[in-house]
Design a protein around this motif. Structure first.
Motif, PDB file in Angstrom:
ATOM      1  N   ALA A 209       0.821  -1.215   0.000  1.00 37.35           N
ATOM      2  CA  ALA A 209       0.000   0.000   0.000  1.00 37.35           C
ATOM      3  C   ALA A 209       0.852   1.262   0.000  1.00 37.35           C
ATOM      4  O   ALA A 209       1.998   1.259   0.456  1.00 37.35           O
ATOM      5  CB  ALA A 209      -0.927   0.004   1.217  1.00 37.35           C
ATOM      6  N   ARG A 210       0.242   2.335  -0.474  1.00 42.92           N
ATOM      7  CA  ARG A 210       0.864   3.652  -0.374  1.00 42.92           C
ATOM      8  C   ARG A 210       0.871   4.077   1.097  1.00 42.92           C
ATOM      9  O   ARG A 210       0.024   3.651   1.883  1.00 42.92           O
ATOM     10  CB  ARG A 210       0.078   4.689  -1.186  1.00 42.92           C
ATOM     11  N   LEU A 211       1.787   4.952   1.446  1.00 42.26           N
ATOM     12  CA  LEU A 211       1.913   5.399   2.836  1.00 42.26           C
ATOM     13  C   LEU A 211       0.632   6.060   3.348  1.00 42.26           C
ATOM     14  O   LEU A 211       0.245   5.859   4.497  1.00 42.26           O
ATOM     15  CB  LEU A 211       3.099   6.346   2.976  1.00 42.26           C
ATOM     16  N   ASP A 212      -0.050   6.826   2.513  1.00 41.67           N
ATOM     17  CA  ASP A 212      -1.281   7.480   2.973  1.00 41.67           C
ATOM     18  C   ASP A 212      -2.363   6.461   3.314  1.00 41.67           C
ATOM     19  O   ASP A 212      -3.130   6.645   4.271  1.00 41.67           O
ATOM     20  CB  ASP A 212      -1.788   8.505   1.961  1.00 41.67           C
ATOM     21  N   VAL A 213      -2.418   5.358   2.585  1.00 43.47           N
ATOM     22  CA  VAL A 213      -3.390   4.294   2.870  1.00 43.47           C
ATOM     23  C   VAL A 213      -3.012   3.596   4.179  1.00 43.47           C
ATOM     24  O   VAL A 213      -3.877   3.319   5.013  1.00 43.47           O
ATOM     25  CB  VAL A 213      -3.479   3.294   1.699  1.00 43.47           C
ATOM     26  N   ILE A 214      -1.727   3.331   4.368  1.00 40.93           N
ATOM     27  CA  ILE A 214      -1.264   2.713   5.610  1.00 40.93           C
ATOM     28  C   ILE A 214      -1.620   3.600   6.796  1.00 40.93           C
ATOM     29  O   ILE A 214      -2.165   3.130   7.797  1.00 40.93           O
ATOM     30  CB  ILE A 214       0.255   2.445   5.542  1.00 40.93           C
ATOM     31  N   ALA A 215      -1.334   4.893   6.691  1.00 41.20           N
ATOM     32  CA  ALA A 215      -1.624   5.827   7.781  1.00 41.20           C
ATOM     33  C   ALA A 215      -3.119   5.900   8.064  1.00 41.20           C
ATOM     34  O   ALA A 215      -3.530   6.038   9.212  1.00 41.20           O
ATOM     35  CB  ALA A 215      -1.069   7.208   7.445  1.00 41.20           C
ATOM     36  N   GLU A 216      -3.926   5.784   7.029  1.00 42.21           N
ATOM     37  CA  GLU A 216      -5.380   5.863   7.164  1.00 42.21           C
ATOM     38  C   GLU A 216      -5.962   4.618   7.835  1.00 42.21           C
ATOM     39  O   GLU A 216      -6.888   4.722   8.637  1.00 42.21           O
ATOM     40  CB  GLU A 216      -5.978   6.022   5.761  1.00 42.21           C
ATOM     41  N   LEU A 217      -5.420   3.456   7.526  1.00 40.29           N
ATOM     42  CA  LEU A 217      -6.056   2.206   7.935  1.00 40.29           C
ATOM     43  C   LEU A 217      -5.439   1.508   9.144  1.00 40.29           C
ATOM     44  O   LEU A 217      -6.133   0.773   9.841  1.00 40.29           O
ATOM     45  CB  LEU A 217      -6.055   1.219   6.761  1.00 40.29           C
ATOM     46  N   ILE A 218      -4.153   1.685   9.377  1.00 38.43           N
ATOM     47  CA  ILE A 218      -3.487   0.869  10.406  1.00 38.43           C
ATOM     48  C   ILE A 218      -3.200   1.689  11.656  1.00 38.43           C
ATOM     49  O   ILE A 218      -2.359   2.594  11.631  1.00 38.43           O
ATOM     50  CB  ILE A 218      -2.164   0.279   9.871  1.00 38.43           C
ATOM     51  N   PRO A 219      -3.838   1.337  12.761  1.00 40.38           N
ATOM     52  CA  PRO A 219      -3.469   1.974  14.030  1.00 40.38           C
ATOM     53  C   PRO A 219      -2.046   1.534  14.423  1.00 40.38           C
ATOM     54  O   PRO A 219      -1.710   0.354  14.334  1.00 40.38           O
ATOM     55  CB  PRO A 219      -4.492   1.439  15.032  1.00 40.38           C
TER      56      PRO A 219
END
Length: 82
Positions: free
Chosen positions: A38-48
């Motif tokens: 995943a892109r970093l923005d998706v990781i930041a959005e989804l993973i606590p």
């Protein structure tokens, strides 16, 4: 707060999962796929980050990926302590 994101919101990552189902980041295979693809923005959005800290050592990911995320978590911990 958990976002109402579905696998279908990320077809480039979850083409093989039920599009209408909510993204289950607690599922190790889903978490591993996010961390490796995943892109970093998706990781930041989804993973606590607390989930990532708890699960990182058990995930089915390459060693270099695990080391990268260890470094990220250490940096976040250092920032929080400052």
């Amino acid at each position: 707060p958990q976002l109402d994101r579905r696998y279908g919101d990320y077809p480039e990552l979850f083409w093989d999962l039920q599009p209408e189902q909510p993204v289950n980041v607690a599922e190790p295979v889903v978490l591993a796929r996010l961390l490796t693809q995943a892109r970093l923005d998706v990781i930041a959005e989804l993973i606590p980050m607390d989930l990532l800290e708890r699960e990182l050592e058990r995930l089915p990911i390459p060693d270099h990926t695990r080391e990268f995320w260890r470094t990220v978590l250490e940096g976040l911990s250092d920032d929080a302590a400052a």
